[in-house]
Enzyme design. Structure first.
Site, short mmCIF file in Angstrom:
data_model
loop_
_atom_site.label_atom_id
_atom_site.label_comp_id
_atom_site.label_asym_id
_atom_site.label_seq_id
_atom_site.Cartn_x
_atom_site.Cartn_y
_atom_site.Cartn_z
N ASP A 243 19.00 43.83 20.29
CA ASP A 243 20.33 44.44 20.45
C ASP A 243 20.98 44.14 21.80
OD1 ASP A 243 18.73 45.88 22.11
OD2 ASP A 243 19.16 47.84 21.24
N GLY A 244 20.34 43.31 22.62
CA GLY A 244 20.94 42.91 23.89
C GLY A 244 20.41 43.69 25.09
N GLU A 245 19.64 44.75 24.86
CA GLU A 245 19.09 45.50 25.99
C GLU A 245 18.08 44.63 26.74
OE1 GLU A 245 17.46 49.05 24.30
OE2 GLU A 245 19.44 49.92 23.91
N ASP B 188 44.66 36.15 54.75
CA ASP B 188 45.37 37.44 54.66
C ASP B 188 45.02 38.31 55.87
OD1 ASP B 188 42.85 38.57 54.10
OD2 ASP B 188 43.15 38.34 51.95
N LYS C 164 50.00 37.34 53.21
CA LYS C 164 49.83 37.31 51.75
C LYS C 164 50.21 38.64 51.14
CE LYS C 164 45.63 37.88 49.47
NZ LYS C 164 44.25 37.53 49.14
N ARG D 12 49.89 40.69 47.48
CA ARG D 12 49.31 40.62 46.14
C ARG D 12 50.23 41.33 45.16
NH1 ARG D 12 44.76 38.81 43.97
NH2 ARG D 12 43.31 38.33 45.63
N ASP E 243 37.40 32.75 54.53
CA ASP E 243 37.51 33.93 53.66
C ASP E 243 36.11 34.37 53.24
OD1 ASP E 243 38.77 35.95 52.31
OD2 ASP E 243 40.03 34.66 51.09
N THR F 205 39.48 33.75 41.98
CA THR F 205 40.29 32.88 41.11
C THR F 205 40.78 31.64 41.87
OG1 THR F 205 42.35 33.98 41.71
CG2 THR F 205 41.15 34.88 39.83
C1 R5P Z 1 40.89 39.32 49.54
O1 R5P Z 1 41.05 40.39 50.06
C2 R5P Z 1 39.64 38.52 49.64
O2 R5P Z 1 39.20 38.34 50.93
C3 R5P Z 1 39.83 37.18 48.97
O3 R5P Z 1 40.85 36.50 49.64
C4 R5P Z 1 40.22 37.34 47.54
O4 R5P Z 1 39.48 38.33 46.93
C5 R5P Z 1 40.08 36.04 46.83
O5 R5P Z 1 40.51 36.22 45.51
P1 R5P Z 1 41.22 35.06 44.72
O6 R5P Z 1 40.40 33.82 44.92
O7 R5P Z 1 41.23 35.55 43.30
O8 R5P Z 1 42.61 34.91 45.27
#
Ligand code: R5P
Length: 311
Positions: free
Chosen positions: A38-40, A170, A193, A195, A219, A224
């Site tokens: 069942d995936g457990e 950011d 930046k 969001r 970073d 993404t």
């Molecule tokens: C933001 O606060 C983080 O430090 C990263 O810049 C962010 O989470 C990266 O996410 P993504 O690649 O989706 O833009």
């Protein structure tokens, strides 16, 4: 295993756990991990851990919930097998971005994960470049916060990039970027930046000088890939020469690889806190933090200082 130490892992990133063991000259603790129909999760530790000092290396990267649950069950299993001390080694801490109530009626999942790890039976925890340093305080057990900077910095130092500016994509990343700029003897700049959704951002301005300069964008994670590729574009628009990315966690979700390949980037340098599982591409360089984790584990086992690793 009395007074000895052992390292175990789930299925999230066995190669990293093996690298940690190699750096310590020990073998990875044997386990059997499968799934019930069942995936457990069906799991068994195949070593005697009674009285031992044991470490479970498991990043909670995608599939996040599977990997988290494996970590919890492995800790529970070791506790019930009478390990004396269990340390959850979570090189990448999933749910870290849900670290506060950014709006009404949302959970603080990063805190819930800390509670779960503790309730499962961990006596200590260890993680690398937490998205928010305050997550350390979400744990009521000792929690060591390591930095991948020594590994990443060493690479950039040997590149000897002239006219270098370290850029934070950011405002939240300024502290990390400033530390890199200081150690690399570089200037500092910041991207403004905004969001507008989990995957949508607006890159407003670059604050600081990047025209005619080589740039390292620093970073904690690439998820993404939107933030970092937009930041790279903003730097190029402002006249930057070669643009490098330096990030600890390569989550690379959704269309990240495609976005990074289209961005004006010379090289993307990440660590192996998360397995790449076939997402490698030509200008992506992966540096291993296995030795760093191994040294931290050695120090914890011998009750030596962890902070002095970063001085
Ligand atoms: C933001 O606060 C983080 O430090 C990263 O810049 C962010 O989470 C990266 O996410 P993504 O690649 O989706 O833009």
């Amino acid at each position: 295993m009395k007074n000895a130490f052992g390292i175990f892992t789930g299925t999230a990133h066995p190669a990293l756990a093996k690298g940690v063991c190699d750096s310590l000259g020990i073998s990875l603790g044997r386990t059997e991990i499968t799934r019930f129909p069942d995936g457990e999760i069906d799991l068994k530790v195949l070593e005697d851990v009674r009285g031992g000092d044991v470490y479970v290396v498991q990043p909670t990267c995608p599939p996040v919930n599977e990997n988290l649950m494996e970590l919890l069950i492995l800790i529970d299993c070791l506790r019930r097998a009478s390990a004396e001390r269990i340390t959850a080694v979570i090189p990448y801490y999933g749910y870290a971005r849900q670290d506060r109530k950014a709006e009404a009626r949302v959970p603080i999942s990063a805190k819930l994960v800390a509670n779960l790890v503790t309730a499962a039976g961990a006596h200590r925890a260890l993680s690398v470049d937490l998205h928010a340093p305050q997550i350390q305080g979400f744990f009521d057990i000792p929690m060591d916060h390591l930095y991948a900077a020594p590994v990443l910095m060493e690479y950039f130092k040997q590149l000897k990039l002239p006219d270098l500016t370290v850029v934070s994509p950011d405002v939240g990343g300024i502290k990390m970027a400033r530390a890199y700029a200081k150690r690399l003897g570089a200037d500092l700049a910041i991207c403004d930046k905004r969001r507008s959704g989990p995957t949508e951002i607006e890159m407003m301005h670059v604050i600081g000088e990047v025209g005619g300069r080589n740039v390292v964008l620093v970073d904690d994670m690439i998820s993404t890939g939107t933030s970092i590729s937009e930041a790279a574009r903003a730097c190029r628009k402002n006249g930057a020469k070669d643009i490098y990315i330096c990030a600890t966690h390569a989550v690379l979700s959704g269309k990240a690889v495609e976005k990074l390949q289209k961005a004006p980037l010379k090289e993307i340098v990440v660590t192996d806190t998360i397995p790449l599982d076939g997402k490698e591409f030509h200008n992506l360089r992966v540096l291993s933090i296995a030795k760093l984790l191994g040294e931290a584990i050695r120090r914890i086992h011998h009750s030596e200082s962890i902070s002095s690793l970063f001085q």
